[in-house]
Design a protein around this motif. Structure first.
Motif, PDB file in Angstrom:
ATOM      1  N   GLY A 209       6.644  12.150 -43.554  1.00 14.19           N
ATOM      2  CA  GLY A 209       6.482  11.590 -44.691  1.00 14.19           C
ATOM      3  C   GLY A 209       7.910  12.141 -45.205  1.00 14.19           C
ATOM      4  O   GLY A 209       8.423  11.452 -46.842  1.00 14.19           O
ATOM      5  N   GLY A 210       9.127  13.113 -45.495  1.00 11.21           N
ATOM      6  CA  GLY A 210       9.673  13.500 -45.869  1.00 11.21           C
ATOM      7  C   GLY A 210      11.084  13.344 -45.627  1.00 11.21           C
ATOM      8  O   GLY A 210      12.645  13.565 -46.566  1.00 11.21           O
ATOM      9  N   ALA A 211      10.701  11.726 -44.568  1.00  7.95           N
ATOM     10  CA  ALA A 211      12.258  11.367 -44.306  1.00  7.95           C
ATOM     11  C   ALA A 211      13.399  10.991 -45.696  1.00  7.95           C
ATOM     12  O   ALA A 211      12.704   9.963 -46.570  1.00  7.95           O
ATOM     13  N   LYS A 212      14.797  10.908 -45.211  1.00  6.18           N
ATOM     14  CA  LYS A 212      15.316  10.271 -46.470  1.00  6.18           C
ATOM     15  C   LYS A 212      16.281   9.000 -45.613  1.00  6.18           C
ATOM     16  O   LYS A 212      15.898   8.485 -44.302  1.00  6.18           O
ATOM     17  N   PRO A 231      -0.826   6.330 -39.115  1.00  4.30           N
ATOM     18  CA  PRO A 231      -0.799   5.208 -39.982  1.00  4.30           C
ATOM     19  C   PRO A 231      -0.861   6.094 -41.885  1.00  4.30           C
ATOM     20  O   PRO A 231      -0.399   5.311 -42.027  1.00  4.30           O
ATOM     21  N   SER A 232      -0.516   6.799 -40.859  1.00  8.60           N
ATOM     22  CA  SER A 232      -0.276   7.605 -42.903  1.00  8.60           C
ATOM     23  C   SER A 232       1.257   7.363 -42.082  1.00  8.60           C
ATOM     24  O   SER A 232       1.259   7.921 -43.822  1.00  8.60           O
ATOM     25  N   ILE A 233       1.708   8.329 -41.576  1.00  6.94           N
ATOM     26  CA  ILE A 233       3.197   8.060 -41.862  1.00  6.94           C
ATOM     27  C   ILE A 233       3.493   6.821 -42.494  1.00  6.94           C
ATOM     28  O   ILE A 233       4.340   6.112 -42.989  1.00  6.94           O
ATOM     29  N   LEU A 234       2.998   5.716 -41.400  1.00  4.36           N
ATOM     30  CA  LEU A 234       3.492   4.482 -41.846  1.00  4.36           C
ATOM     31  C   LEU A 234       2.826   4.148 -43.459  1.00  4.36           C
ATOM     32  O   LEU A 234       3.932   3.269 -44.283  1.00  4.36           O
ATOM     33  N   ASP A 235       1.815   4.481 -43.716  1.00  6.28           N
ATOM     34  CA  ASP A 235       1.310   4.344 -45.380  1.00  6.28           C
ATOM     35  C   ASP A 235       2.379   4.305 -46.401  1.00  6.28           C
ATOM     36  O   ASP A 235       2.750   3.929 -47.346  1.00  6.28           O
ATOM     37  N   THR A 236       2.530   5.959 -46.132  1.00  6.98           N
ATOM     38  CA  THR A 236       3.276   6.917 -46.776  1.00  6.98           C
ATOM     39  C   THR A 236       5.167   6.544 -47.486  1.00  6.98           C
ATOM     40  O   THR A 236       5.411   5.709 -47.602  1.00  6.98           O
ATOM     41  N   ALA A 238       5.918   3.048 -45.729  1.00  6.49           N
ATOM     42  CA  ALA A 238       6.102   1.716 -46.431  1.00  6.49           C
ATOM     43  C   ALA A 238       5.611   1.287 -47.955  1.00  6.49           C
ATOM     44  O   ALA A 238       6.593   0.953 -48.672  1.00  6.49           O
ATOM     45  N   LYS A 239       5.527   2.869 -48.918  1.00  8.08           N
ATOM     46  CA  LYS A 239       4.871   2.708 -50.140  1.00  8.08           C
ATOM     47  C   LYS A 239       6.597   3.218 -50.529  1.00  8.08           C
ATOM     48  O   LYS A 239       6.556   2.963 -52.001  1.00  8.08           O
ATOM     49  N   LYS A 240       6.945   3.933 -49.828  1.00  8.04           N
ATOM     50  CA  LYS A 240       8.317   4.671 -50.975  1.00  8.04           C
ATOM     51  C   LYS A 240       9.680   3.138 -50.198  1.00  8.04           C
ATOM     52  O   LYS A 240      10.954   3.601 -50.554  1.00  8.04           O
ATOM     53  N   GLY A 241       8.802   2.207 -49.749  1.00  2.00           N
ATOM     54  CA  GLY A 241      10.336   1.170 -49.267  1.00  2.00           C
ATOM     55  C   GLY A 241      10.651   1.065 -48.136  1.00  2.00           C
ATOM     56  O   GLY A 241      11.571   0.432 -48.251  1.00  2.00           O
ATOM     57  N   TYR A 242      10.586   2.034 -47.540  1.00  2.00           N
ATOM     58  CA  TYR A 242      10.842   1.493 -45.992  1.00  2.00           C
ATOM     59  C   TYR A 242      10.819   0.445 -45.290  1.00  2.00           C
ATOM     60  O   TYR A 242       9.465  -0.063 -44.688  1.00  2.00           O
ATOM     61  N   THR A 243      11.793   0.444 -44.240  1.00  2.00           N
ATOM     62  CA  THR A 243      11.467  -0.106 -43.120  1.00  2.00           C
ATOM     63  C   THR A 243      11.790   0.018 -42.197  1.00  2.00           C
ATOM     64  O   THR A 243      12.654   0.891 -41.896  1.00  2.00           O
ATOM     65  N   PHE A 244      11.018  -0.307 -41.232  1.00  3.08           N
ATOM     66  CA  PHE A 244      10.821   0.439 -40.007  1.00  3.08           C
ATOM     67  C   PHE A 244      12.022  -0.250 -38.869  1.00  3.08           C
ATOM     68  O   PHE A 244      11.607  -1.756 -38.398  1.00  3.08           O
ATOM     69  N   VAL A 245      12.602   0.661 -37.871  1.00  2.00           N
ATOM     70  CA  VAL A 245      13.719   0.216 -37.558  1.00  2.00           C
ATOM     71  C   VAL A 245      13.569   0.619 -35.782  1.00  2.00           C
ATOM     72  O   VAL A 245      13.296   1.985 -35.975  1.00  2.00           O
ATOM     73  N   THR A 246      14.694   0.186 -34.881  1.00  2.84           N
ATOM     74  CA  THR A 246      14.665   0.888 -33.941  1.00  2.84           C
ATOM     75  C   THR A 246      15.843   1.497 -33.535  1.00  2.84           C
ATOM     76  O   THR A 246      16.801   1.550 -34.963  1.00  2.84           O
TER      77      THR A 246
END
Length: 264
Positions: A209-212, A231-236, A238-246
């Protein structure tokens, strides 16, 4: 790429300590026993090749220079928890990058899991055949480690991998030169969850969750606790506005063979 027959056993590997950035401590690993080569259905493979040549991976365009992107990456599989992880990612329409170990692919009879990784639109990468420190092996063994894994993934899925991750992050000029010849970019990381050491889902989730923006997060799908943390990682994030990409989507193109990447 030269085609090598899959071995039933590999030569003993010579280990040495080398520097790499980033580099995590080599954990104690149970030896992976080579499996018999997977049985390939030539008709099914022909159908997959036709589908893949029509367009794989699925095209998704993100401008990660302007939006907050993060790349989730999973090493050392496929394993017993990978299918559940894929279910989680599918439910949330999230794509990730899986760096697979050749012996683990061979142990998954028929390539059921790698098939799904590809079919679900995830990126698949080379993580060697038996997980040695590539910077400490001979040139011939380095070639075998990469080529055996490339070969089994291609035979099972029809995909020619374009990215790899050196086990333990151990790389040097020899690894760079060989990956360049094999057409593989070296993908490392800038967020290490240390999930191989700390098998606690809440700890893993907190570190991820500390990712930049532009981060590449290192995890391992062979650990139940890591999959429990997803699931917790995705929630955290996503709430910070991140888009998950390859990984390739993070850079907007296939990374350059031989070059080392740790973040965008």
């Amino acid at each position: 790429m030269r085609v090598w027959a899959l071995p039933l056993a590999l030569l003993a590997l010579v280990s040495c300590v080398t520097q790499s950035v980033p580099r995590r401590q080599q954990q104690t690993r149970a030896p992976i026993v080579p499996a018999k080569p997977a049985v390939i259905d030539p008709v099914a493979l022909a159908k997959r090749l036709a589908s893949i040549q029509a367009g794989w991976p699925r095209s998704r365009q993100f401008d990660c220079a302007r939006i907050k992107c993060v790349a989730l990456t999973f090493d050392d599989g496929p394993g017993e928890h990978t299918w559940r992880l894929l279910d989680m990612l599918r439910q949330r329409d999230v794509r990730a990058t899986f760096f697979v170990v050749g012996q683990m692919v061979a142990a998954d009879k028929g390539g059921r899991i790698v098939h799904r990784i590809v079919d679900d639109g995830h990126e698949i990468g080379n993580h060697s055949w038996s997980h040695p420190s590539l910077s400490g092996v001979s040139h011939e063994e380095l070639q075998r480690q990469l080529q055996y894994t490339d070969e089994i993934v291609w035979r099972l899925t029809g995909v020619k991998m374009r990215v790899m991750r050196p086990p333990y992050g151990a790389t040097n000029s020899n690894v760079a030169a060989e990956t360049r010849r094999e057409g593989l970019a070296q993908i490392l990381w800038n967020v290490d969850t240390l999930d191989w050491r700390d098998r606690v889902a809440t700890i893993v989730a907190r570190r991820a969750g500390g990712a930049k923006p532009g981060s590449i997060i290192l995890m391992h799908d062979i650990h139940r606790s890591t999959v429990d943390a997803v699931p917790s990682i995705l929630d955290t994030l996503a709430k910070k506005g991140y888009t998950f990409v390859t990984v390739s989507e993070l850079y907007g193109k296939t990374p350059t063979p031989g070059q080392m990447y740790t973040e965008r």
